[in-house]
Design a protein around this motif. Structure first.
Motif, PDB file in Angstrom:
ATOM      1  N   ALA A 283       7.327  15.307  -2.661  1.00 30.84           N
ATOM      2  CA  ALA A 283       7.313  14.065  -1.890  1.00 30.84           C
ATOM      3  C   ALA A 283       5.888  13.520  -1.759  1.00 30.84           C
ATOM      4  O   ALA A 283       5.678  12.315  -1.733  1.00 30.84           O
ATOM      5  CB  ALA A 283       7.922  14.300  -0.514  1.00 30.84           C
ATOM      6  N   ALA A 284       4.887  14.409  -1.656  1.00 29.80           N
ATOM      7  CA  ALA A 284       3.500  13.964  -1.524  1.00 29.80           C
ATOM      8  C   ALA A 284       3.064  13.189  -2.765  1.00 29.80           C
ATOM      9  O   ALA A 284       2.331  12.200  -2.664  1.00 29.80           O
ATOM     10  CB  ALA A 284       2.580  15.159  -1.300  1.00 29.80           C
ATOM     11  N   LEU A 285       3.539  13.606  -3.921  1.00 26.01           N
ATOM     12  CA  LEU A 285       3.178  12.915  -5.159  1.00 26.01           C
ATOM     13  C   LEU A 285       3.774  11.514  -5.187  1.00 26.01           C
ATOM     14  O   LEU A 285       3.100  10.554  -5.527  1.00 26.01           O
ATOM     15  CB  LEU A 285       3.642  13.714  -6.377  1.00 26.01           C
ATOM     16  N   THR A 286       5.053  11.388  -4.817  1.00 26.99           N
ATOM     17  CA  THR A 286       5.674  10.061  -4.815  1.00 26.99           C
ATOM     18  C   THR A 286       5.044   9.170  -3.764  1.00 26.99           C
ATOM     19  O   THR A 286       4.883   7.969  -3.973  1.00 26.99           O
ATOM     20  CB  THR A 286       7.189  10.150  -4.578  1.00 26.99           C
ATOM     21  N   ALA A 287       4.633   9.727  -2.619  1.00 23.52           N
ATOM     22  CA  ALA A 287       3.963   8.936  -1.588  1.00 23.52           C
ATOM     23  C   ALA A 287       2.597   8.466  -2.082  1.00 23.52           C
ATOM     24  O   ALA A 287       2.195   7.324  -1.845  1.00 23.52           O
ATOM     25  CB  ALA A 287       3.813   9.753  -0.309  1.00 23.52           C
ATOM     26  N   ALA A 288       1.876   9.339  -2.781  1.00 22.33           N
ATOM     27  CA  ALA A 288       0.564   8.968  -3.310  1.00 22.33           C
ATOM     28  C   ALA A 288       0.697   7.861  -4.351  1.00 22.33           C
ATOM     29  O   ALA A 288      -0.088   6.915  -4.365  1.00 22.33           O
ATOM     30  CB  ALA A 288      -0.121  10.189  -3.921  1.00 22.33           C
ATOM     31  N   VAL A 289       1.693   7.952  -5.196  1.00 26.16           N
ATOM     32  CA  VAL A 289       1.928   6.911  -6.189  1.00 26.16           C
ATOM     33  C   VAL A 289       2.286   5.607  -5.498  1.00 26.16           C
ATOM     34  O   VAL A 289       1.812   4.539  -5.875  1.00 26.16           O
ATOM     35  CB  VAL A 289       3.034   7.339  -7.183  1.00 26.16           C
ATOM     36  N   GLY A 290       3.107   5.678  -4.459  1.00 24.89           N
ATOM     37  CA  GLY A 290       3.464   4.476  -3.696  1.00 24.89           C
ATOM     38  C   GLY A 290       2.245   3.832  -3.061  1.00 24.89           C
ATOM     39  O   GLY A 290       2.119   2.601  -3.033  1.00 24.89           O
ATOM     40  N   ASP A 291       1.311   4.645  -2.526  1.00 24.84           N
ATOM     41  CA  ASP A 291       0.086   4.105  -1.932  1.00 24.84           C
ATOM     42  C   ASP A 291      -0.772   3.398  -2.982  1.00 24.84           C
ATOM     43  O   ASP A 291      -1.328   2.333  -2.730  1.00 24.84           O
ATOM     44  CB  ASP A 291      -0.728   5.226  -1.270  1.00 24.84           C
ATOM     45  N   VAL A 292      -0.891   3.988  -4.155  1.00 25.92           N
ATOM     46  CA  VAL A 292      -1.685   3.387  -5.223  1.00 25.92           C
ATOM     47  C   VAL A 292      -1.068   2.050  -5.651  1.00 25.92           C
ATOM     48  O   VAL A 292      -1.773   1.058  -5.833  1.00 25.92           O
ATOM     49  CB  VAL A 292      -1.798   4.352  -6.431  1.00 25.92           C
ATOM     50  N   VAL A 293       0.249   2.006  -5.746  1.00 23.51           N
ATOM     51  CA  VAL A 293       0.924   0.763  -6.127  1.00 23.51           C
ATOM     52  C   VAL A 293       0.719  -0.291  -5.056  1.00 23.51           C
ATOM     53  O   VAL A 293       0.455  -1.460  -5.362  1.00 23.51           O
ATOM     54  CB  VAL A 293       2.426   1.030  -6.390  1.00 23.51           C
ATOM     55  N   ASP A 294       0.832   0.092  -3.775  1.00 21.45           N
ATOM     56  CA  ASP A 294       0.617  -0.869  -2.690  1.00 21.45           C
ATOM     57  C   ASP A 294      -0.795  -1.452  -2.730  1.00 21.45           C
ATOM     58  O   ASP A 294      -0.987  -2.660  -2.547  1.00 21.45           O
ATOM     59  CB  ASP A 294       0.870  -0.209  -1.330  1.00 21.45           C
ATOM     60  N   GLU A 295      -1.787  -0.598  -2.974  1.00 22.09           N
ATOM     61  CA  GLU A 295      -3.169  -1.079  -3.053  1.00 22.09           C
ATOM     62  C   GLU A 295      -3.349  -2.037  -4.225  1.00 22.09           C
ATOM     63  O   GLU A 295      -4.016  -3.069  -4.098  1.00 22.09           O
ATOM     64  CB  GLU A 295      -4.132   0.102  -3.204  1.00 22.09           C
ATOM     65  N   ALA A 296      -2.737  -1.721  -5.356  1.00 24.85           N
ATOM     66  CA  ALA A 296      -2.849  -2.595  -6.523  1.00 24.85           C
ATOM     67  C   ALA A 296      -2.196  -3.946  -6.257  1.00 24.85           C
ATOM     68  O   ALA A 296      -2.742  -4.994  -6.619  1.00 24.85           O
ATOM     69  CB  ALA A 296      -2.212  -1.933  -7.738  1.00 24.85           C
ATOM     70  N   VAL A 297      -1.069  -3.944  -5.568  1.00 24.03           N
ATOM     71  CA  VAL A 297      -0.385  -5.202  -5.244  1.00 24.03           C
ATOM     72  C   VAL A 297      -1.253  -6.036  -4.305  1.00 24.03           C
ATOM     73  O   VAL A 297      -1.381  -7.252  -4.469  1.00 24.03           O
ATOM     74  CB  VAL A 297       1.002  -4.919  -4.621  1.00 24.03           C
ATOM     75  N   GLU A 298      -1.871  -5.386  -3.325  1.00 22.38           N
ATOM     76  CA  GLU A 298      -2.740  -6.115  -2.394  1.00 22.38           C
ATOM     77  C   GLU A 298      -3.924  -6.741  -3.122  1.00 22.38           C
ATOM     78  O   GLU A 298      -4.296  -7.890  -2.854  1.00 22.38           O
ATOM     79  CB  GLU A 298      -3.235  -5.175  -1.304  1.00 22.38           C
ATOM     80  N   LYS A 299      -4.533  -6.010  -4.061  1.00 22.13           N
ATOM     81  CA  LYS A 299      -5.670  -6.549  -4.808  1.00 22.13           C
ATOM     82  C   LYS A 299      -5.261  -7.751  -5.643  1.00 22.13           C
ATOM     83  O   LYS A 299      -5.958  -8.762  -5.678  1.00 22.13           O
ATOM     84  CB  LYS A 299      -6.275  -5.470  -5.698  1.00 22.13           C
ATOM     85  N   VAL A 300      -4.118  -7.652  -6.299  1.00 19.85           N
ATOM     86  CA  VAL A 300      -3.644  -8.760  -7.123  1.00 19.85           C
ATOM     87  C   VAL A 300      -3.328  -9.965  -6.247  1.00 19.85           C
ATOM     88  O   VAL A 300      -3.677 -11.103  -6.582  1.00 19.85           O
ATOM     89  CB  VAL A 300      -2.407  -8.335  -7.947  1.00 19.85           C
ATOM     90  N   GLU A 301      -2.686  -9.754  -5.107  1.00 19.80           N
ATOM     91  CA  GLU A 301      -2.361 -10.864  -4.219  1.00 19.80           C
ATOM     92  C   GLU A 301      -3.613 -11.518  -3.655  1.00 19.80           C
ATOM     93  O   GLU A 301      -3.657 -12.735  -3.484  1.00 19.80           O
ATOM     94  CB  GLU A 301      -1.458 -10.388  -3.079  1.00 19.80           C
ATOM     95  N   SER A 302      -4.656 -10.726  -3.387  1.00 16.67           N
ATOM     96  CA  SER A 302      -5.886 -11.311  -2.855  1.00 16.67           C
ATOM     97  C   SER A 302      -6.604 -12.147  -3.913  1.00 16.67           C
ATOM     98  O   SER A 302      -7.263 -13.123  -3.591  1.00 16.67           O
ATOM     99  CB  SER A 302      -6.813 -10.220  -2.320  1.00 16.67           C
ATOM    100  N   VAL A 303      -6.476 -11.784  -5.174  1.00 16.81           N
ATOM    101  CA  VAL A 303      -7.085 -12.566  -6.241  1.00 16.81           C
ATOM    102  C   VAL A 303      -6.299 -13.855  -6.462  1.00 16.81           C
ATOM    103  O   VAL A 303      -6.875 -14.926  -6.651  1.00 16.81           O
ATOM    104  CB  VAL A 303      -7.155 -11.741  -7.549  1.00 16.81           C
TER     105      VAL A 303
END
Length: 108
Positions: free
Chosen positions: A74-94
């Motif tokens: 579960a920790a691995l899937t949560a870490a992947v989810g966090d990375v995806v969320d950060e990437a989405v935020e960066k793209v939306e801010s651009v």
């Protein structure tokens, strides 16, 4: 990664039907008075074996993939989810710098 297939490779029922000339020859050698019926039945039986084998292999492959997915920590899937969320935020801010970050919108 998908396995590499050559142009000459047959799959499923086509692969099993490659045995049809040999099996029909053997059937006619063993039962010369049987006529054409054993040849036709051997082709149908080989096609059925090929289709059944293909379906069974796909079902087994799905089960193996499902078991592998269940075994992911579960920790691995949560870490992947966090990375995806950060990437989405960066793209939306651009794309729209005036918009709120996605994390703040979700919290609100």
């Amino acid at each position: 990664m998908a396995p590499e297939h050559h142009d000459w490779t047959r799959h499923g029922a086509g692969r099993s039907l490659l045995w049809w000339p040999l099996s029909s020859f053997v059937l006619m050698a063993v039962f010369p008075d049987a006529g054409i019926l054993p040849i036709v039945l051997s082709a149908l039986a080989l096609a059925l074996v090929g289709v059944t084998g293909t379906v069974a292999a796909r079902m087994l492959r799905r089960r193996l993939r499902a078991r592998r997915a269940e075994g992911v920590p579960a920790a691995l899937t949560a870490a992947v989810g966090d990375v995806v969320d950060e990437a989405v935020e960066k793209v939306e801010s651009v794309i729209d710098p005036a918009a709120e970050p996605a994390a703040q919108r979700r919290a609100a």
